[in-house]
Every structure is written in structure tokens, then in C-alpha cells.
Design an enzyme around this catalytic site. Structure first.
Site, PDB file in Angstrom:
ATOM      1  N   ARG A 179     -32.169  98.903  73.630  1.00 17.84           N
ATOM      2  CA  ARG A 179     -31.574  97.644  74.127  1.00 17.84           C
ATOM      3  C   ARG A 179     -32.063  97.287  75.534  1.00 17.84           C
ATOM      4  O   ARG A 179     -31.393  96.586  76.286  1.00 17.84           O
ATOM      5  CB  ARG A 179     -30.036  97.679  74.102  1.00 17.84           C
ATOM      6  N   LEU A 180     -33.239  97.818  75.884  1.00 20.43           N
ATOM      7  CA  LEU A 180     -33.822  97.473  77.191  1.00 20.43           C
ATOM      8  C   LEU A 180     -34.735  96.265  76.976  1.00 20.43           C
ATOM      9  O   LEU A 180     -35.946  96.338  77.199  1.00 20.43           O
ATOM     10  CB  LEU A 180     -34.595  98.674  77.748  1.00 20.43           C
TER      11      LEU A 180
END
Ligand SMILES: Cc1cc2nc3c(=O)[nH]c(=O)nc-3n(C[C@H](O)[C@H](O)[C@H](O)COP(=O)(O)O)c2cc1C
Length: 200
Positions: A179-180
Site C-alpha cells: 500500500r505504498l
């Protein structure tokens, strides 16, 4: 960390849009040009539905619809829209915001004429978003339009046309591991575009 390239902040947003759309045309099972279109009433109550993108150039993003539909009526009192493309196969989204303008009647006529005969008859017969007492009423209206126009030309209904969304902001979002994610937004400043990365 990941071999997915970061969004190139030097890119032209329209060229980047075209590149991502081209990727979606290869990878999506259907309708890569489908987008959610949010409108709102004059007092700011939102509504959203899917539409097909039918044209894009440096002026903006074009869709076609019934002008007396719910969205058509909302756009008449509040021209601001938000568009959202989400391609699951690519794990990407693009958000676009701005006001709409009507496409020219020449442009709408040309697109209407390119549609299949049944699609044109459907546009004639449908009072989009209005209550329909039974499906057979719609089928009778389709049959009446079919008989009226026969094999001849079908004029574009006065209540059917297109809107061009004049983008003030275009945001690209690329999924990345853990989720970066990567986000970059281009915002219009007169004739030029400013770009900035955003935290995911
Ligand atoms: C993938 C997809 C594409 C659609 N494309 C269009 C379109 O291009 N134009 C349109 O008027 N409705 C289109 N529709 C139907 C709209 O989602 C909606 O039902 C209709 O326009 C009425 O919306 P409204 O009552 O908010 O005006 C599409 C629906 C889907 C699921």
C-alpha cells in the site's frame, strides 16, 4: 522495493492518460473506457454512475447522454463533475475534475451517426431516468421509432448530446506493494499544468 516505475512527473498528463488507456485496452476484459461520472445538484448532493468515454483531446474528456436524464438535469444547474477510471487489471486509477461544456451540435451529430441503428433508436425511444410503467411501453416506443425511420436516416434527438469535461485536475494513482502507492496530480494554471506527488 518494486520494479513498477514511478509516475514520470515530466510527462504530459494527456500523453500519460493515453498511455494508461492504451494499456487498459490490452488488459481489461471489456469497456476499458468505462468511467464513473459524479455530478451534484446545485446544493451539493452528489450522484454517480458509469458512462463511456467517447473522445479525449487536449480540450477535455467527452461523454454522451440524454440531456433530460438525472445527470443531464444536474449538469444544467451545476456544471462541475468528477470522473474516475479504475482498471483492476492494472491496479491503477485516474481522477479528473472540472466543469463541463456542451459539445457542438456538429460533433454530437457525427458521433450519433456513428452509433449502431439500434443504439440510435434506443436514444430516440428512451426517456432516460424517467419512470417507465412497463417494459412493453419501451418496446412499443422502439417499434414506433423503427417504423417511423425505416432504413432512412435517424436524426439525433434534441435531448441527446455530449458534454466535454474541461479538466482542472488530473490525478494518476498506481498501486505499489504494501500500500505504498504512487500518486501524482496535475493541476491547470491558465495554460500550463503544475504537477505534484501526493502521499498515498
Ligand atoms: C459500463 C457502463 C457504461 C455506460 N455508458 C453510458 C453512456 O455512455 N451514456 C449514458 O447515458 N449512460 C451510460 N450508462 C448507463 C448509466 O450508468 C446510467 O444508468 C444512465 O446514464 C442514467 O443515469 P442518470 O439517471 O444518473 O442520468 C452506462 C452504464 C454502464 C454500466
Amino acid at each position: 522495493m518494486s520494479d513498477i516505475p514511478l509516475i514520470d512527473l515530466k510527462a504530459d498528463p494527456f500523453a500519460l492518460f493515453a498511455a494508461w488507456m492504451s494499456d487498459a485496452e490490452t488488459s481489461e476484459p471489456n469497456d476499458p473506457n468505462a468511467m464513473a461520472v459524479a455530478t451534484a445538484t446545485s446544493d451539493g448532493r452528489p450522484s454517480v454512475r458509469m458512462l463511456l468515454l467517447k473522445g479525449v483531446d487536449e480540450r477535455g474528456f467527452v461523454f454522451y447522454t440524454n440531456l433530460e436524464s438525472r445527470k443531464g438535469r444536474e449538469l444544467l444547474s451545476n456544471p462541475h463533475v468528477a470522473l474516475l477510471f479504475h482498471w483492476k487489471s492494472l491496479r491503477r486509477q485516474i481522477r479528473i475534475e472540472g466543469p463541463v461544456e456542451a459539445v457542438s451540435s456538429t460533433e454530437a451529430d457525427a458521433y450519433f451517426a456513428s452509433r449502431s441503428r439500434m443504439s440510435r433508436l434506443g436514444a430516440v425511444a428512451s426517456e432516460q431516468s424517467r419512470p417507465l410503467d412497463s417494459r412493453s411501453t419501451f418496446e412499443e416506443r422502439l417499434k414506433a421509432a423503427d417504423e417511423k425511420y425505416g432504413e432512412g436516416p435517424i436524426p439525433r434527438p434534441a435531448n441527446w448530446s455530449g458534454f466535454r469535461v474541461l479538466p482542472e485536475a488530473i490525478e494518476f494513482w498506481q498501486d505499489r506493494p504494501y500500500r505504498l502507492h504512487d500518486r501524482a496530480v496535475w493541476t491547470r494554471d491558465g495554460n500550463r499544468w503544475n504537477v505534484t506527488r501526493l502521499y498515498p
